[in-house]
Design a protein around this motif. Structure first.
Motif, PDB file in Angstrom:
ATOM      1  N   ALA A   1      -8.127  -0.708  -8.881  1.00  0.00           N
ATOM      2  CA  ALA A   1      -6.642  -0.368  -8.367  1.00  0.00           C
ATOM      3  C   ALA A   1      -6.923   0.741  -7.201  1.00  0.00           C
ATOM      4  CB  ALA A   1      -6.338   0.664  -9.543  1.00  0.00           C
ATOM      5  N   GLY A   2      -7.952   1.541  -7.324  1.00  0.00           N
ATOM      6  CA  GLY A   2      -8.349   2.287  -6.159  1.00  0.00           C
ATOM      7  C   GLY A   2      -8.678   1.662  -4.890  1.00  0.00           C
ATOM      8  N   LEU A   3      -9.136   0.539  -5.111  1.00  0.00           N
ATOM      9  CA  LEU A   3      -9.694  -0.437  -3.788  1.00  0.00           C
ATOM     10  C   LEU A   3      -8.206  -0.918  -3.274  1.00  0.00           C
ATOM     11  CD1 LEU A   3     -12.856  -2.194  -4.879  1.00  0.00           C
ATOM     12  CD2 LEU A   3     -12.506  -0.041  -3.123  1.00  0.00           C
ATOM     13  N   LEU A   4      -7.334  -1.537  -4.231  1.00  0.00           N
ATOM     14  CA  LEU A   4      -6.150  -1.771  -3.779  1.00  0.00           C
ATOM     15  C   LEU A   4      -5.270  -0.867  -3.123  1.00  0.00           C
ATOM     16  CD1 LEU A   4      -4.991  -3.905  -6.962  1.00  0.00           C
ATOM     17  CD2 LEU A   4      -5.322  -4.732  -4.691  1.00  0.00           C
ATOM     18  N   LEU A   5      -5.163   0.682  -3.451  1.00  0.00           N
ATOM     19  CA  LEU A   5      -4.573   1.489  -2.834  1.00  0.00           C
ATOM     20  C   LEU A   5      -5.165   1.784  -1.445  1.00  0.00           C
ATOM     21  CD1 LEU A   5      -3.774   4.061  -6.087  1.00  0.00           C
ATOM     22  CD2 LEU A   5      -2.124   2.351  -4.708  1.00  0.00           C
ATOM     23  N   ARG A   6      -6.425   1.670  -1.388  1.00  0.00           N
ATOM     24  CA  ARG A   6      -7.128   1.920  -0.247  1.00  0.00           C
ATOM     25  C   ARG A   6      -6.573   1.123   0.887  1.00  0.00           C
ATOM     26  NH1 ARG A   6     -13.563   2.470   0.899  1.00  0.00           N
ATOM     27  NH2 ARG A   6     -13.474   2.799   3.220  1.00  0.00           N
ATOM     28  N   THR A   7      -6.707  -0.327   0.303  1.00  0.00           N
ATOM     29  CA  THR A   7      -6.028  -1.511   1.208  1.00  0.00           C
ATOM     30  C   THR A   7      -4.722  -1.074   1.677  1.00  0.00           C
ATOM     31  OG1 THR A   7      -7.607  -3.066  -0.047  1.00  0.00           O
ATOM     32  CG2 THR A   7      -5.890  -4.050   1.313  1.00  0.00           C
ATOM     33  N   ALA A   8      -3.762  -0.721   0.674  1.00  0.00           N
ATOM     34  CA  ALA A   8      -2.542  -0.443   1.221  1.00  0.00           C
ATOM     35  C   ALA A   8      -2.563   0.700   2.201  1.00  0.00           C
ATOM     36  CB  ALA A   8      -1.766  -0.002  -0.182  1.00  0.00           C
ATOM     37  N   ALA A   9      -3.418   1.748   2.100  1.00  0.00           N
ATOM     38  CA  ALA A   9      -3.294   2.664   3.073  1.00  0.00           C
ATOM     39  C   ALA A   9      -3.624   2.333   4.323  1.00  0.00           C
ATOM     40  CB  ALA A   9      -4.065   3.904   2.441  1.00  0.00           C
ATOM     41  N   HIS A  10      -4.827   1.487   4.272  1.00  0.00           N
ATOM     42  CA  HIS A  10      -4.978   0.988   5.750  1.00  0.00           C
ATOM     43  C   HIS A  10      -4.189   0.132   6.520  1.00  0.00           C
ATOM     44  CE1 HIS A  10      -9.061   3.138   6.121  1.00  0.00           C
ATOM     45  NE2 HIS A  10      -9.442   2.889   4.757  1.00  0.00           N
ATOM     46  N   LEU A  11      -3.396  -0.609   5.788  1.00  0.00           N
ATOM     47  CA  LEU A  11      -2.582  -1.468   6.212  1.00  0.00           C
ATOM     48  C   LEU A  11      -1.402  -0.670   7.173  1.00  0.00           C
ATOM     49  CD1 LEU A  11      -1.724  -3.864   3.411  1.00  0.00           C
ATOM     50  CD2 LEU A  11      -2.751  -4.408   5.565  1.00  0.00           C
ATOM     51  N   GLY A  12      -1.275   0.547   6.813  1.00  0.00           N
ATOM     52  CA  GLY A  12      -0.086   1.314   7.613  1.00  0.00           C
ATOM     53  C   GLY A  12       1.128   1.246   7.457  1.00  0.00           C
TER      54      GLY A  12
ATOM     55  N   GLY B   1       3.709   0.467   8.837  1.00  0.00           N
ATOM     56  CA  GLY B   1       4.737  -0.877   9.460  1.00  0.00           C
ATOM     57  C   GLY B   1       4.553  -1.957   8.445  1.00  0.00           C
ATOM     58  N   ARG B   2       3.487  -1.947   7.582  1.00  0.00           N
ATOM     59  CA  ARG B   2       3.360  -3.383   6.790  1.00  0.00           C
ATOM     60  C   ARG B   2       3.946  -3.266   5.517  1.00  0.00           C
ATOM     61  NH1 ARG B   2       0.059  -6.654   9.949  1.00  0.00           N
ATOM     62  NH2 ARG B   2      -1.304  -5.519  11.271  1.00  0.00           N
ATOM     63  N   ARG B   3       5.224  -3.922   5.244  1.00  0.00           N
ATOM     64  CA  ARG B   3       5.733  -3.825   3.778  1.00  0.00           C
ATOM     65  C   ARG B   3       4.980  -4.588   2.910  1.00  0.00           C
ATOM     66  NH1 ARG B   3      12.036  -5.555   5.389  1.00  0.00           N
ATOM     67  NH2 ARG B   3      12.325  -3.467   6.817  1.00  0.00           N
ATOM     68  N   VAL B   4       3.813  -5.539   3.242  1.00  0.00           N
ATOM     69  CA  VAL B   4       3.071  -6.108   2.033  1.00  0.00           C
ATOM     70  C   VAL B   4       2.234  -5.011   1.406  1.00  0.00           C
ATOM     71  CG1 VAL B   4       1.204  -6.316   3.730  1.00  0.00           C
ATOM     72  CG2 VAL B   4       1.499  -8.112   1.869  1.00  0.00           C
ATOM     73  N   ARG B   5       2.184  -3.771   2.024  1.00  0.00           N
ATOM     74  CA  ARG B   5       1.213  -2.817   1.466  1.00  0.00           C
ATOM     75  C   ARG B   5       1.751  -2.201  -0.013  1.00  0.00           C
ATOM     76  NH1 ARG B   5       4.701   0.208   4.512  1.00  0.00           N
ATOM     77  NH2 ARG B   5       5.382   2.201   3.835  1.00  0.00           N
TER      78      ARG B   5
ATOM     79  N   LEU C   1       0.066 -12.916   1.904  1.00  0.00           N
ATOM     80  CA  LEU C   1       0.915 -12.600   2.935  1.00  0.00           C
ATOM     81  C   LEU C   1       0.311 -11.946   4.055  1.00  0.00           C
ATOM     82  CD1 LEU C   1       4.124 -11.500   0.999  1.00  0.00           C
ATOM     83  CD2 LEU C   1       4.009 -13.663   2.176  1.00  0.00           C
ATOM     84  N   LEU C   2      -1.007 -11.474   3.967  1.00  0.00           N
ATOM     85  CA  LEU C   2      -1.424 -10.786   4.845  1.00  0.00           C
ATOM     86  C   LEU C   2      -1.774 -11.596   6.332  1.00  0.00           C
ATOM     87  CD1 LEU C   2      -4.314  -8.754   3.280  1.00  0.00           C
ATOM     88  CD2 LEU C   2      -2.315  -7.782   4.312  1.00  0.00           C
ATOM     89  N   PRO C   3      -1.740 -11.094   7.598  1.00  0.00           N
ATOM     90  CA  PRO C   3      -1.900 -12.024   8.535  1.00  0.00           C
ATOM     91  C   PRO C   3      -3.370 -12.210   8.685  1.00  0.00           C
ATOM     92  CG  PRO C   3      -1.733  -9.395   9.190  1.00  0.00           C
ATOM     93  CD  PRO C   3      -1.460  -9.845   7.828  1.00  0.00           C
ATOM     94  N   SER C   4      -4.140 -13.228   9.514  1.00  0.00           N
ATOM     95  CA  SER C   4      -5.289 -13.744   9.556  1.00  0.00           C
ATOM     96  C   SER C   4      -6.286 -12.640  10.216  1.00  0.00           C
ATOM     97  CB  SER C   4      -5.390 -14.869  10.214  1.00  0.00           C
ATOM     98  OG  SER C   4      -4.838 -14.946  11.493  1.00  0.00           O
ATOM     99  N   SER C   5      -5.811 -11.663  10.878  1.00  0.00           N
ATOM    100  CA  SER C   5      -6.590 -10.684  11.473  1.00  0.00           C
ATOM    101  C   SER C   5      -5.921  -9.306  11.475  1.00  0.00           C
ATOM    102  CB  SER C   5      -6.798 -11.119  13.105  1.00  0.00           C
ATOM    103  OG  SER C   5      -5.469 -11.033  13.809  1.00  0.00           O
ATOM    104  N   LEU C   6      -6.930  -8.328  10.979  1.00  0.00           N
ATOM    105  CA  LEU C   6      -6.594  -7.025  10.698  1.00  0.00           C
ATOM    106  C   LEU C   6      -7.622  -6.111  11.066  1.00  0.00           C
ATOM    107  CD1 LEU C   6      -5.547  -7.498   6.944  1.00  0.00           C
ATOM    108  CD2 LEU C   6      -4.090  -6.913   8.995  1.00  0.00           C
ATOM    109  N   PRO C   7      -7.212  -5.015  11.652  1.00  0.00           N
ATOM    110  CA  PRO C   7      -8.464  -4.022  12.202  1.00  0.00           C
ATOM    111  C   PRO C   7      -9.295  -3.680  10.973  1.00  0.00           C
ATOM    112  CG  PRO C   7      -6.179  -2.974  11.512  1.00  0.00           C
ATOM    113  CD  PRO C   7      -6.069  -4.253  11.415  1.00  0.00           C
TER     114      PRO C   7
END
Length: 325
Positions: free
Chosen positions: A243-254, A256-260, A315-321
């Motif tokens: 769950a923490g890794l999922l939240l970290r993923t959401a935080a790094h999406l920023g 502007g990305r509703r998928v977070r 739903l994530l795009p194919s390239s992410l920072p």
């Protein structure tokens, strides 16, 4: 964040198109609403309905995450076969669970899904032979692809009203559900998040630990109480880390990305469901009753954790920072 070559967005045709999980979810909602309206949704029918979410939505949602570039030869044909068998297997199970055919016909309707599960296991073997053992996130996906086969065996046991390893009735169906959500779905999410985050040892510990937790819990439920407690402890400790890794993923999406928000919802759902699992599996007698586990734990895991988590990955795009370590 960095997506691997197998983790790119794949909303194309065939197995990788969006129509299969979207249509499957629509059918599933209609079935759920009809049973709810009829007032017949006891724990048996709720368990059946939750299971159907796997072939109708979770499997077509998750399988494309394991597919790399199309290559000629036998593996390409296997990929085509997976795309053909998935809707056939799902619709056959839907008919078996709603039309109530006689015993042999009911078992026959489960065979296409068993064949699909065999093909997913072959797909896991092909990935492993081509790639080797590492990296750990891909190994988690290989392990996930083996789970539908175990789930299909338990499902056919349920459909034929047989006993397996001393279990029969509702427990057989719950085991089939466990293979698909705690196994297939959970391991796909662990591997998918591992592809995205350069979290080093933490993502490896979570993925490897969850791969060990699943067979430990299964062996424990089959009769070894110590192994059952160990498996539950693994889940209780590791799922909050996931769950923490999922939240970290959401935080790094920023922002502007509703998928977070899908990852946020999946993280909070698994925290609540894991609490219930700990209350069910560790103390004796358990303060949580089985119907409560099916309604709350099962629904939160199926729709909240696995459903939202896999949808977010798709739903994530194919390239992410890239993230920092």
């Amino acid at each position: 964040m960095k997506r691997t070559r197998e983790g790119g967005q794949a909303w194309r045709g065939g197995l990788e198109g969006p129509w299969a999980p979207a249509l499957g979810f629509g059918v599933w909602l209609v079935l759920l609403a009809s049973r709810w309206h009829a007032g017949v949704l006891d724990e048996f029918l709720l368990a059946e309905t939750l299971f159907l979410l796997a072939p109708l939505v979770i499997v077509p949602l998750g399988l494309p995450l394991t597919l790399g570039p199309v290559r000629p030869g036998g593996w390409s044909r296997l990929r085509t076969l997976l795309g053909l068998l998935q809707p056939v297997g799902a619709l056959a199970l839907l008919a078996a669970f709603t039309l109530e055919p006689p015993g042999q016909a009911r078992l026959a309707l489960g065979l296409p899904y068993l064949l699909l599960a065999l093909c997913t296991a072959l797909h896991a073997g092909g990935r492993l032979l081509e790639r080797g053992v590492g990296p750990v996130e891909e190994l988690a996906h290989d392990a996930a692809l083996l789970c539908p086969l175990g789930g299909a065996v338990w499902l056919l046991t349920w459909m034929g009203d047989f006993a397996l390893l001393g279990f029969q009735g509702l427990w057989v169906l719950l085991t089939a559900i466990h293979f698909h959500f705690a196994g297939f779905g959970c391991l796909l999410i662990a591997g998918g998040v591992g592809r995205l985050l350069r979290a080093g040892r933490l993502k490896a510990v979570v993925a490897l630990g969850l791969m060990a937790a699943f067979p430990l819990l299964a062996a424990g439920i089959a009769g070894q109480r110590a192994l059952e407690v160990l498996g539950v402890l693994f889940y209780v400790l590791l799922l909050p880390l996931l769950a923490g890794l999922l939240l970290r993923t959401a935080a790094h999406l920023g922002p502007g990305r509703r998928v977070r928000w899908l990852f946020v919802g999946a993280a909070f759902a698994v925290l609540v469901s894991t609490t219930l699992a700990g209350l069910w599996g560790l103390p004796r007698p358990s303060p949580v009753e089985l119907p409560t586990m099916i309604r709350l734990h099962g629904t939160l895991n199926a729709l909240g954790f696995v459903g939202l988590g896999l949808l977010g990955l798709r739903l994530l795009p194919s390239s992410l920072p890239e993230t920092s370590r």
